[in-house]
Design an enzyme around this catalytic site. Structure first.
Site, mmCIF file in Angstrom:
data_model
loop_
_atom_site.group_PDB
_atom_site.id
_atom_site.type_symbol
_atom_site.label_atom_id
_atom_site.label_comp_id
_atom_site.label_asym_id
_atom_site.label_seq_id
_atom_site.Cartn_x
_atom_site.Cartn_y
_atom_site.Cartn_z
ATOM 1 N N LYS A 1 103.452 68.078 70.938
ATOM 2 C CA LYS A 1 102.820 67.640 71.900
ATOM 3 C C LYS A 1 102.205 66.186 71.699
ATOM 4 C CE LYS A 1 99.568 70.105 74.012
ATOM 5 N NZ LYS A 1 99.196 70.940 74.698
ATOM 6 N N LYS B 1 136.412 52.836 58.181
ATOM 7 C CA LYS B 1 136.370 52.048 59.466
ATOM 8 C C LYS B 1 137.144 52.122 60.479
ATOM 9 C CE LYS B 1 132.191 50.686 58.113
ATOM 10 N NZ LYS B 1 130.979 51.060 58.902
ATOM 11 N N LYS C 1 134.152 58.515 52.514
ATOM 12 C CA LYS C 1 133.482 59.052 53.640
ATOM 13 C C LYS C 1 133.768 58.733 54.937
ATOM 14 C CE LYS C 1 129.348 57.975 55.559
ATOM 15 N NZ LYS C 1 129.656 56.930 56.476
ATOM 16 N N ASP D 1 133.395 57.520 58.894
ATOM 17 C CA ASP D 1 132.482 56.798 59.661
ATOM 18 C C ASP D 1 131.638 57.962 60.305
ATOM 19 O OD1 ASP D 1 131.105 54.915 60.571
ATOM 20 O OD2 ASP D 1 132.691 53.721 61.476
ATOM 21 N N GLU D 2 130.235 57.910 60.615
ATOM 22 C CA GLU D 2 129.420 58.940 61.265
ATOM 23 C C GLU D 2 130.005 58.970 62.534
ATOM 24 O OE1 GLU D 2 128.424 56.053 60.077
ATOM 25 O OE2 GLU D 2 127.355 55.215 61.811
ATOM 26 N N GLY E 1 125.792 47.052 54.871
ATOM 27 C CA GLY E 1 125.816 45.442 54.330
ATOM 28 C C GLY E 1 126.052 45.297 52.893
ATOM 29 N N GLY F 1 131.099 50.040 53.409
ATOM 30 C CA GLY F 1 132.328 49.978 54.332
ATOM 31 C C GLY F 1 132.917 48.396 54.469
#
Ligand code: 1AE
Length: 415
Positions: A104, A153, A179, A181-182, A342, A364
């Site tokens: 809260k 990508k 990996k 891409d998320e 980047g 990437g």
């Protein structure tokens, strides 16, 4: 406040201590701090009959400190307050921890959770990383240098064959891991299981030429109640690691995966959505808590976070604090940092200086955007690593390394 509330010893193993930065009136700071300590634990103290006070005393929060940081700030002073919350009020979930220290309260005006101290016994109740830095190195067979990871990508809408080609090109550059891409959730053309199987076959094909088998960090997606079974299945099929969007799913989801002994692959934590928590200097939760402290407690083996230099950035001080959480000696294994966004080959000397070799170089655009394609993009990172390891400048090394030369021509290089 009644003195009996302070009857406990100094901050000890019975308390979690949260430090907040807030803006308030100087003359009401003390009352505000006490209101938090009592309000978020037993609700009220002064109105309780003595018998009830004795009954709930062990569950009562207490004010540990109040420091005015800026007394001339407009709209009230800026202060830091420390509140101790009894561990007795918690179970071993992040839901209980976060709701207690910033439930809260997070909605109560200008206030930010800056630091969180957990007693060791409570830390032990969380899983922590199953592999940690040394376990990840062992699993991928990478020693004496940073790991190199490439990011898929533009995956959505591609067929499995097209994805396999993209994986193969990245693997051909020798990267340790590729990996997802998320943002890749769509399984219209290929399920996660199909990708794991197909990429593994491709990785073996490439390894026959390069001598290095690239691992695949698959995005673990789908309804929460299916994730553990899915993770086990993907691990059995040969996934190298599991990519988890931890903040979007919740820290308890990561902890559940990390606790499960049958999920036998490292977990790569992605920071998606975390900026909504840490982005403001005056609200939310500090980045080092979200991306460092809680990620390690919950069981991330590798932690992605915005680097100090790239397209999405985190400040130097926040990065230092975050790294300290990932690397400090403690009850849990250490986490391998992956400063990201980047990243390009010309940053490798700077990354070595700032992070040392226990690091993941994660790129990437800095791999796919290489003028010679993703394979040369990966190669350029290895050229840069070997230059740094030999004490050579990137420019000198690039003379007989075309992949590095092309990367420097495109993105530049930091000395
Ligand atoms: C901090 C998150 C970075 C990330 O998710 C990502 O995809 C980075 O890609 P590049 O290297 O910036 O293209």
């Amino acid at each position: 406040m009644d003195d009996t509330i302070h009857a406990g010893t100094d901050t000890d193993s019975r308390y979690v201590v949260a430090t907040y930065r807030l803006r308030d009136r100087a003359d009401t700071l003390e009352a505000r701090a006490e209101g938090i300590a009592i309000g978020l634990t037993i609700g009220t103290w002064t109105d309780l009959p003595n018998a009830r006070k004795a009954q709930v005393a062990a569950h009562c929060g207490r004010v540990e400190g109040i420091r005015v940081i800026d007394e001339a700030a407009p709209g009230g002073v800026i202060a830091e307050i420390d509140i101790a919350y009894p561990v007795a009020n918690l179970d071993t979930t992040f839901a209980s921890l976060l709701t207690t220290v910033f439930g809260k309260l997070s909605m109560d005006g200008e206030i930010r959770l800056q630091r969180l101290h957990l007693p060791e016994d409570l830390e032990r109740a969380y899983p922590g990383p199953k592999f940690g830095v040394s376990g990840v190195r062992e699993r991928f067979g990478v020693y004496g240098r940073p790991l190199v990871m490439s990011i898929f990508k533009a995956c959505a809408g591609l067929t499995l064959d097209e994805l396999v080609d993209q994986f193969g090109e990245q693997a051909a550059g020798g990267v340790d891991l590729v990996k997802d891409d998320e943002i890749f959730f769509s399984e219209v053309h290929a399920s996660a299981a199909e990708r794991v199987v197909a990429y593994r076959e491709k990785a073996r094909e490439v390894a026959a030429q390069t001598g290095r088998e690239t691992a695949y960090a698959v995005n673990l997606t789908g309804p929460v109640h299916q994730l553990r079974d899915k993770a086990k299945r993907l691990a059995e099929l040969g996934a190298g690691a599991l990519l988890v969007n931890v903040v979007a799913y919740g820290f308890d989801v990561l902890a559940d995966l990390a606790r499960d002994p049958d999920i036998s692959v490292p977990i790569l934590a992605h920071p998606a959505v975390s900026g909504a928590l840490y982005g403001s200097p005056n609200y939310g939760i500090a980045a080092d808590i979200v991306l460092g402290q809680l990620m390690r407690l919950a069981g991330a083996d590798m932690g992605i976070f915005p680097s100090m230099y790239g397209s999405v950035t985190l400040g130097g001080e926040a990065t230092e604090q975050l790294l300290a959480h990932l690397r400090k000696d403690g009850v849990h294994r250490k986490v391998l940092p992956a400063p990201s966004a980047g990243i390009y080959p010309g940053l490798v000397p700077q990354l070595y200086r700032d992070f040392g070799i226990d690091l993941i170089l994660n790129a990437g655009g800095g791999i796919h955007g290489h003028p010679g394609g993703a394979s040369m993009g990966g190669q350029a990172f290895f050229d840069a690593i070997s230059a740094v390891q030999q004490g050579q400048s990137l420019q000198a090394a690039a003379v007989d390394k075309p992949a590095l030369a092309a990367a420097i021509a495109k993105w530049g290089a930091r000395a």
